[in-house]
Design a protein around this motif. Sequence first.
Motif, PDB file in Angstrom:
ATOM      1  N   ASP A   1       0.819  -1.209   0.000  1.00 59.02           N
ATOM      2  CA  ASP A   1       0.000   0.000   0.000  1.00 59.02           C
ATOM      3  C   ASP A   1       0.855   1.261   0.000  1.00 59.02           C
ATOM      4  O   ASP A   1       0.431   2.312  -0.501  1.00 59.02           O
TER       5      ASP A   1
ATOM      6  N   GLN B   1      -1.682  -2.124 -12.073  1.00 53.37           N
ATOM      7  CA  GLN B   1      -2.412  -3.162 -11.342  1.00 53.37           C
ATOM      8  C   GLN B   1      -1.430  -4.299 -11.076  1.00 53.37           C
ATOM      9  O   GLN B   1      -1.182  -5.129 -11.933  1.00 53.37           O
ATOM     10  N   TRP B   2      -0.857  -4.271  -9.868  1.00 55.18           N
ATOM     11  CA  TRP B   2       0.138  -5.271  -9.489  1.00 55.18           C
ATOM     12  C   TRP B   2      -0.429  -6.183  -8.415  1.00 55.18           C
ATOM     13  O   TRP B   2      -0.935  -5.720  -7.387  1.00 55.18           O
ATOM     14  N   ASP B   3      -0.328  -7.494  -8.641  1.00 56.50           N
ATOM     15  CA  ASP B   3      -0.797  -8.474  -7.663  1.00 56.50           C
ATOM     16  C   ASP B   3       0.344  -8.898  -6.743  1.00 56.50           C
ATOM     17  O   ASP B   3       1.393  -9.355  -7.215  1.00 56.50           O
TER      18      ASP B   3
ATOM     19  N   HIS C   1      -1.906 -11.629  -1.145  1.00 52.69           N
ATOM     20  CA  HIS C   1      -2.993 -11.102  -0.310  1.00 52.69           C
ATOM     21  C   HIS C   1      -3.211  -9.596  -0.497  1.00 52.69           C
ATOM     22  O   HIS C   1      -3.781  -8.941   0.379  1.00 52.69           O
ATOM     23  N   TYR C   2      -2.766  -9.054  -1.632  1.00 58.62           N
ATOM     24  CA  TYR C   2      -2.975  -7.610  -1.850  1.00 58.62           C
ATOM     25  C   TYR C   2      -2.857  -7.312  -3.336  1.00 58.62           C
ATOM     26  O   TYR C   2      -1.979  -7.826  -4.026  1.00 58.62           O
ATOM     27  N   GLN C   3      -3.767  -6.449  -3.816  1.00 55.65           N
ATOM     28  CA  GLN C   3      -3.677  -5.970  -5.190  1.00 55.65           C
ATOM     29  C   GLN C   3      -3.537  -4.457  -5.171  1.00 55.65           C
ATOM     30  O   GLN C   3      -4.355  -3.748  -4.566  1.00 55.65           O
TER      31      GLN C   3
ATOM     32  N   LYS D   1      -3.606  -0.888  -7.001  1.00 58.14           N
ATOM     33  CA  LYS D   1      -4.085  -0.096  -8.126  1.00 58.14           C
ATOM     34  C   LYS D   1      -3.627   1.333  -7.881  1.00 58.14           C
ATOM     35  O   LYS D   1      -4.015   1.950  -6.890  1.00 58.14           O
TER      36      LYS D   1
ATOM     37  N   PRO E   1       4.236 -12.865  -5.022  1.00 56.28           N
ATOM     38  CA  PRO E   1       3.361 -14.007  -5.322  1.00 56.28           C
ATOM     39  C   PRO E   1       4.179 -15.270  -5.526  1.00 56.28           C
ATOM     40  O   PRO E   1       5.418 -15.220  -5.610  1.00 56.28           O
TER      41      PRO E   1
END
Length: 294
Positions: free
Chosen positions: A182, A197-199, A202-204, A206, A255
């Motif tokens: 974040d 938009q990065w994965d 447990h968090y995406q 934007k 990831p």
Amino acid sequence: MERYRDMQLFVALAGQPSLAAAARFAHVSGPTLVRAIARLEARLRVTLLQRSTRGVGLTDAGTAYLADCVRLLAAVEAAEASAKGSHRQAQGNLRVFMPLLFSRYVMAPVLAAYMERYPLVRLVAHYHDYYPNLHEEGLDVAVLVGELPSSSLIARPVGQVRHILCASPGYLATYGEPLHPDALRRHHLIAHADPVQWDFAHYQLKARARLRCATVQGAINAAVVGAGLLRCLNYPVHEHLASGRLRRVLQGFEPPAVPVQVVYREGRHAPMRVRSFVDDCVAALRGHPAFQLA
């Protein structure tokens, strides 16, 4: 003999964008190739090619027949090589499929070393970013990044790669190191598209990119000189990470790793050129520094 030659010419269609390209690949004229296909269609009593305003493509019957031809011709070639006592020597055409970026940053020296070791092999490299059908496209070997769809292919794993976040030590000294994805909203982000938009695990995220680059190399260059944080697979930047020009951050939020595998069709019945390339490729990639990232 004519039927065998017609099958060889039909196989020349595999991986070629047009009849003209296939004829050039087979070193025959366009009319010669067309006549060979016409003889096959007459003998089989099926249509192998579908002609339309958009060009020429294989019918369903043509696709199935192409796969059978590739398999049968490979078996004939292997049998002849064995009878001649040349089964120990790699020779002939070898079609290899690789993702474009992976080829640029990892595979180029592997290919050069193989060609130096086996001068009788003529290597044809295909560079695309999709999962190929080796049978339909007449490919011998593919190096694939990612999970494999279920298939009958032989797969040999060589390692794993990861999506990582990195930046130059200078950038991190100036703007601080983020401790959670974040926090990236307050940083300069380098990306290929905007919005970002990065994965992460447990968090995406934007957010907006501060710098948008059209190429991966352009984004890497920008990150090295301190323009911001870059997210990419680790293999294009492994040398910069090893030298310290880039530093990996938010490692705990990455990831899962992505597998890299060398796949081929015939298994132990594969021609020597296929088996030799697979063995060389697997050995070279398993020891490659791009796969040593934890």
